[in-house]
Design a protein around this motif. Sequence first.
Motif, PDB file in Angstrom:
ATOM      1  N   TRP A  76       0.824  -1.200   0.000  1.00  8.64           N
ATOM      2  CA  TRP A  76       0.000   0.000   0.000  1.00  8.64           C
ATOM      3  C   TRP A  76       0.860   1.253   0.000  1.00  8.64           C
ATOM      4  O   TRP A  76       1.907   1.252   0.634  1.00  8.64           O
ATOM      5  CB  TRP A  76      -0.884  -0.036   1.266  1.00  8.64           C
ATOM      6  N   PRO A  77       0.523   2.300  -0.746  1.00  6.96           N
ATOM      7  CA  PRO A  77      -0.680   2.491  -1.542  1.00  6.96           C
ATOM      8  C   PRO A  77      -0.574   1.974  -2.972  1.00  6.96           C
ATOM      9  O   PRO A  77      -1.375   2.354  -3.825  1.00  6.96           O
ATOM     10  CB  PRO A  77      -0.850   4.005  -1.525  1.00  6.96           C
ATOM     11  N   SER A 134      -7.139  -0.467  -7.130  1.00 10.87           N
ATOM     12  CA  SER A 134      -6.373  -0.541  -5.884  1.00 10.87           C
ATOM     13  C   SER A 134      -5.898   0.841  -5.476  1.00 10.87           C
ATOM     14  O   SER A 134      -6.013   1.805  -6.231  1.00 10.87           O
ATOM     15  CB  SER A 134      -5.173  -1.491  -6.038  1.00 10.87           C
TER      16      SER A 134
END
Length: 323
Positions: A76-77, A134
């Motif tokens: 992430w991110p 995402s």
Amino acid sequence: MRLGASFSARRASARGLDDRAAFRRLLELGLSPLRLSTYWDEVDQAGYGELDWQLAEAGRAGREVLLSVGMKAQGWPEFAIPERFVPTTRRGGGVGGSDLRQEVIGLVERTVERYRDMPAVIAWQVENEPLNRSGPRRWWIAPELVRDQLAAARRADPGRPVVLNVFAAFNAWLDVVSSRHGLRRLLGTARYRCEVEALGLLEPGDILGLDVYRRIGYQRLWGRRFTSSRRWRDDAARWREQAAAEGKRAWIIEAQAEPWEPGLRVGQAPGSCQPEDVIETVEAFREVGHEAVLLWGVEHWLAQDASGDGSWLRAVERLIEGR
């Protein structure tokens, strides 16, 4: 079956580890291949020094490397775009405008050219789950841009395969959330499956990467709840067979080997993944004929070991001994 792992210096640092010491410890385990990522924002700001070091260390240890390159990377991110190139794409939209397109294709070309003479590198992974939504803005990468990036990697190094990975089917809810097609994913039509899209972008000899998670936790007002994938094993077998029928290969690029749940406190038993689950997962992939499985969670194992819980490392060592 080859048993490897993914590693991210950023994830290691986030767990309070010395990232270089963590990487050396991973090399000592003997897992191979190792998946490393090119973080575009880091390369743009500081150059390739850190990645040079990782690849040199892996080569000295005799480990093979799958190197990912693009605007997305592990952890992430996920999107690691330099600030000056960050697009204004709406939340949930596809990125791939003309300016960004040329810049990221240039990154792919420069990176492959830089490392193509290193024997340790066995394949190039273009992007990381590019066809899935995402990151905090829920972006995905336009398939046309992914195709151009794959072509750039092949031009720079015709001798190695390219890899395209996807977040494998989990359950109806998460499949919709992660799909760029949204609710159309529920129609059951093959064209809306990211696995089918990825195979369509690959050529014979290339590798379809499957990111497989068995159990995921989420938070509700009344506490943690968990959702499970009931068909992960059968799906892994199915896509391996489909890839083979097209003259392609399938690898498990991310096999869940750490908990995935919010609010996990120190000393609290995870409900999404336990060390014994890792052994069961790998054995299932072995049984259905997968040639390579890369574990996801090495930073977690090492952080747990540093805090006095060696159970995760012991489970992985059992797998290595039984390999």
